[in-house]
Design a protein around this motif. Structure first.
Motif, PDB file in Angstrom:
ATOM      1  N   PHE A  20      42.391  47.626  22.359  1.00 53.14           N
ATOM      2  CA  PHE A  20      42.701  47.723  23.763  1.00 53.14           C
ATOM      3  C   PHE A  20      41.909  46.738  24.601  1.00 53.14           C
ATOM      4  O   PHE A  20      42.401  46.776  25.916  1.00 53.14           O
ATOM      5  N   ALA A  21      40.801  46.283  24.271  1.00 58.31           N
ATOM      6  CA  ALA A  21      40.031  45.176  25.063  1.00 58.31           C
ATOM      7  C   ALA A  21      39.966  43.969  24.594  1.00 58.31           C
ATOM      8  O   ALA A  21      40.402  43.087  25.375  1.00 58.31           O
ATOM      9  N   PRO A  69      43.657  41.656  24.611  1.00 55.94           N
ATOM     10  CA  PRO A  69      44.331  41.326  25.814  1.00 55.94           C
ATOM     11  C   PRO A  69      43.355  40.705  26.738  1.00 55.94           C
ATOM     12  O   PRO A  69      43.732  39.396  27.125  1.00 55.94           O
ATOM     13  N   ILE A  70      42.078  40.751  26.434  1.00 59.58           N
ATOM     14  CA  ILE A  70      40.993  40.098  27.410  1.00 59.58           C
ATOM     15  C   ILE A  70      41.004  38.312  26.697  1.00 59.58           C
ATOM     16  O   ILE A  70      41.100  37.458  27.430  1.00 59.58           O
ATOM     17  N   ARG A 112      44.878  31.472  29.817  1.00 54.04           N
ATOM     18  CA  ARG A 112      44.565  30.573  31.343  1.00 54.04           C
ATOM     19  C   ARG A 112      43.873  29.395  31.135  1.00 54.04           C
ATOM     20  O   ARG A 112      44.369  28.535  31.811  1.00 54.04           O
ATOM     21  N   PHE A 122      35.662  48.199  29.734  1.00 52.34           N
ATOM     22  CA  PHE A 122      36.286  47.288  29.207  1.00 52.34           C
ATOM     23  C   PHE A 122      37.897  47.416  29.104  1.00 52.34           C
ATOM     24  O   PHE A 122      38.602  46.510  29.321  1.00 52.34           O
ATOM     25  N   VAL A 141      38.954  46.495  32.471  1.00 47.26           N
ATOM     26  CA  VAL A 141      38.922  45.114  32.509  1.00 47.26           C
ATOM     27  C   VAL A 141      40.159  44.429  32.053  1.00 47.26           C
ATOM     28  O   VAL A 141      41.017  43.562  32.431  1.00 47.26           O
ATOM     29  N   ALA A 142      40.496  44.964  30.803  1.00 46.55           N
ATOM     30  CA  ALA A 142      41.498  44.558  29.837  1.00 46.55           C
ATOM     31  C   ALA A 142      42.745  44.983  30.836  1.00 46.55           C
ATOM     32  O   ALA A 142      43.994  44.023  30.882  1.00 46.55           O
ATOM     33  N   TYR A 169      43.513  42.301  33.408  1.00 40.90           N
ATOM     34  CA  TYR A 169      43.842  41.137  32.828  1.00 40.90           C
ATOM     35  C   TYR A 169      45.461  41.101  32.796  1.00 40.90           C
ATOM     36  O   TYR A 169      46.133  40.163  32.964  1.00 40.90           O
ATOM     37  N   PRO A 220      40.123  35.489  37.928  1.00 37.36           N
ATOM     38  CA  PRO A 220      39.507  37.163  37.717  1.00 37.36           C
ATOM     39  C   PRO A 220      38.942  37.505  39.048  1.00 37.36           C
ATOM     40  O   PRO A 220      38.602  36.800  40.090  1.00 37.36           O
ATOM     41  N   GLU A 226      33.724  38.639  32.372  1.00 39.27           N
ATOM     42  CA  GLU A 226      34.510  37.556  32.095  1.00 39.27           C
ATOM     43  C   GLU A 226      33.441  36.371  31.568  1.00 39.27           C
ATOM     44  O   GLU A 226      33.366  36.076  30.388  1.00 39.27           O
ATOM     45  N   ILE A 238      31.679  37.400  28.352  1.00 40.51           N
ATOM     46  CA  ILE A 238      32.530  37.264  27.162  1.00 40.51           C
ATOM     47  C   ILE A 238      32.600  35.897  26.887  1.00 40.51           C
ATOM     48  O   ILE A 238      32.576  35.353  25.640  1.00 40.51           O
ATOM     49  N   VAL A 239      32.801  34.983  27.686  1.00 39.21           N
ATOM     50  CA  VAL A 239      32.944  33.657  27.602  1.00 39.21           C
ATOM     51  C   VAL A 239      31.558  32.875  26.945  1.00 39.21           C
ATOM     52  O   VAL A 239      31.738  32.021  26.075  1.00 39.21           O
TER      53      VAL A 239
END
Lengths: 164, 377
Positions: free
Chosen positions: A28-29, A32-33, A40, B173, B176-177, B180, B188, B196, B199-200
């Protein structure tokens, strides 16, 4: 010692909770993220590439435009030059033709004048001749009033005819 | 690897600060202990005399003068508990789940009344002693043999705190998803723009450089590990109810995390990884030394992870609690500003450590995975 002895309960619950968390977040996270971030980033890359291409295209178009302008200018100059020569040619020809035409007219006029002159002369001659005949007639009439004179003339004329 | 070097230097600096602080504390406590020992005889003499003079008031006086034991208080906090202490004498009772030879036994820890009462369960009688559940024998004494045979699967304070952290992680999360999905391809916003970069960062600075092109497969594990440790670290820093538990400073939790890394690394180890262990590039007569060393290496790497996280977080909690304890040791409010200033400093440091330890755990996990999946020539 107790501090560093893992207790079975906490180990069990942590394992269970962590595995559940991992599965749930993955589905779920993270999927998609990470997918969205990746997409993007790609679209940004693509947009940048496209912008670069557009820039190049613009530069190309500008140089092409300049070329076209130069070409057009040269063409215009040529056309102008051609037009000028053409105009000169036409003018010259027209002048020549006018001269020829004028000459022809003059010629014609001359001939006409000559003809008129001749006709006038002929008329004058005619008039002169008729006048002179009239005069001669009057003269003759006056001279041949009497019979004798007439007979003398006839005789004279006959004499001429007999001679022929 | 550049950021790695920076972090190593940061860790060194931190260690120095820690050492200095601990040294400072030990000196303080030492000097105080000396003073204390000099004072105590007089104190106890007075107490005794008071006790002699007034019989029933003696107990009260003794209770009022109950000696503050920082070690006990700190260790109580560091260790797990069957109750979640809220404030004063109020505690949240937590479910007790026991696996006995006869079957499961489930009841509330409120039944123990803070260890003052025994609980008569279905199969045995239980007593809470120093936050451990023991079986009480027929003679009213603790039956150690029987106590060893039961397994305690209770929802303890640490388990409950971990569940709270997990709930928060899931809410954060998944929302946040969701954003997105709602804002496809857009910049964002809000919480999303806070999460983000992290995560990046995990992807570009932890996973990619250490694992290489196969990084995508391990991203869910690395991200979950990172945020699980980070959130639990941060919740541990909150002194009031939903936080305050020493979750990541518990060896059981770090053991599970390290076990996860051990399993992930060895499941994904390729033939080069195993060749390196069982047929290293050394003369064959060195094998009897090399193979055991390599085998120990398999265990020692996650073991280091386990101990590092456990020790760092526990040390942080101990230092903060020690500084707070100073007020009670000196029994004066005058020391409070100093204490609070140091605690503030330590809390800020712990905030850094919370991120740092999550980062280091994830980084090293990624490094070990990278070593296991690396393709050679």
């Amino acid at each position: 010692m107790e501090l560093v002895t893992p207790s079975i309960g906490l180990v069990f619950w942590t394992s269970l909770a962590f595995i559940c968390l991992l599965i749930l977040l993955r589905k779920f996270a993270w999927k998609p993220i990470l997918g969205a971030i990746h997409e993007r980033e790609q679209s940004i890359d693509e947009a940048l590439n496209k912008a670069e291409l557009a820039k190049q295209e613009m530069a190309r178009l500008t140089s092409q435009n300049q070329d076209l302008m130069q070409q057009a200018r040269a063409e215009r100059d040529e056309i102008l030059k051609e037009a000028k020569t053409l105009k000169d040619g036409i003018l010259n020809e027209a002048k020549k033709q006018a001269q020829v035409e004028g000459a022809k007219l003059i010629e014609k006029a001359k001939i006409e004048i000559e003809n008129q002159k001749k006709a006038a002369l002929a008329e004058v001659k005619d008039q002169v001749s008729s006048l002179s005949l009239e005069i001669a007639e009057r003269v003759l009439r006056t001279q041949l009033d009497d019979k004798t004179k007439q007979e003398a003339l006839v005789a004279n004329l006959l004499k001429d005819v007999e001679l022929n | 690897m550049d950021c790695n070097r920076v972090f190593v230097s940061k860790v060194k600096r931190l260690t120095i600060v820690f050492t200095l602080l601990i040294a400072f504390l030990s000196i303080k406590i030492d000097t105080f202990a000396q003073v204390d020992s000099a004072v105590v005889p007089v104190d106890s003499a007075v107490a005794e005399s008071v006790h002699e003079v007034s019989g029933e008031h003696g107990a009260e006086a003794k209770h009022g003068k109950e000696k503050f034991e920082p070690t006990k208080v700190i260790m109580e906090h560091i260790a797990d508990s069957h109750m979640w202490h809220l404030w004063g004498h109020t505690s949240l009772p937590l479910p007790v789940i026991l696996y006995t030879a006869n079957g499961l036994e489930v009841f509330s820890s409120g039944n123990f009344h803070h260890g003052e009462h025994d609980y008569n369960g279905k199969y045995n009688n239980y007593r809470l002693e120093e936050d451990h559940i023991k079986v009480v024998g027929a003679d009213g004494k603790i039956d150690e043999e029987a106590s060893k045979s039961i397994l305690d699967f209770s929802i303890t304070k640490n388990v409950a705190a971990m569940f709270v952290a997990i709930l928060v992680i899931l809410i954060v999360f998944i929302s946040v998803a969701g954003s997105y999905k709602k804002r496809v391809g857009k910049a964002p916003k809000g919480l999303q723009s806070f999460i983000e970069p992290v995560i990046v960062f995990v992807r570009d600075d932890i996973a990619k450089p250490n694992i290489g092109h196969k990084y995508a497969k391990f991203m869910p594990y690395l991200l979950t590990t990172f945020f699980f440790i980070l959130f639990n670290n941060l919740f541990g820093l909150i002194p009031i109810f939903p936080g305050g538990a020493n979750v990541t400073g518990n060896i059981a939790l770090t053991f599970v995390m390290a076990l996860g890394t051990l399993i992930i690394v060895n499941i994904n180890g390729n033939k080069y990884y195993w060749k390196h262990i069982f047929r290293p590039d050394v003369p064959f007569w060195l094998y009897p030394i090399m193979i055991p060393v390599e085998l120990i290496g398999i265990i020692s790497k996650p073991f280091a992870l386990m101990v590092r996280l456990f020790a760092n977080i526990t040390a942080g909690h101990i230092i903060v609690l020690s500084l707070i304890s100073l007020i009670f040791i000196f029994e004066t409010l005058a020391i409070a500003p100093v204490s609070v200033a140091f605690v503030l400093f330590m809390d800020v440091l712990e905030l850094l450590v919370a991120f740092l330890q999550a980062f280091i755990f994830t980084l090293l996990t990624a490094l070990f995975i990278g070593m296991a999946v690396e393709e050679h020539h």
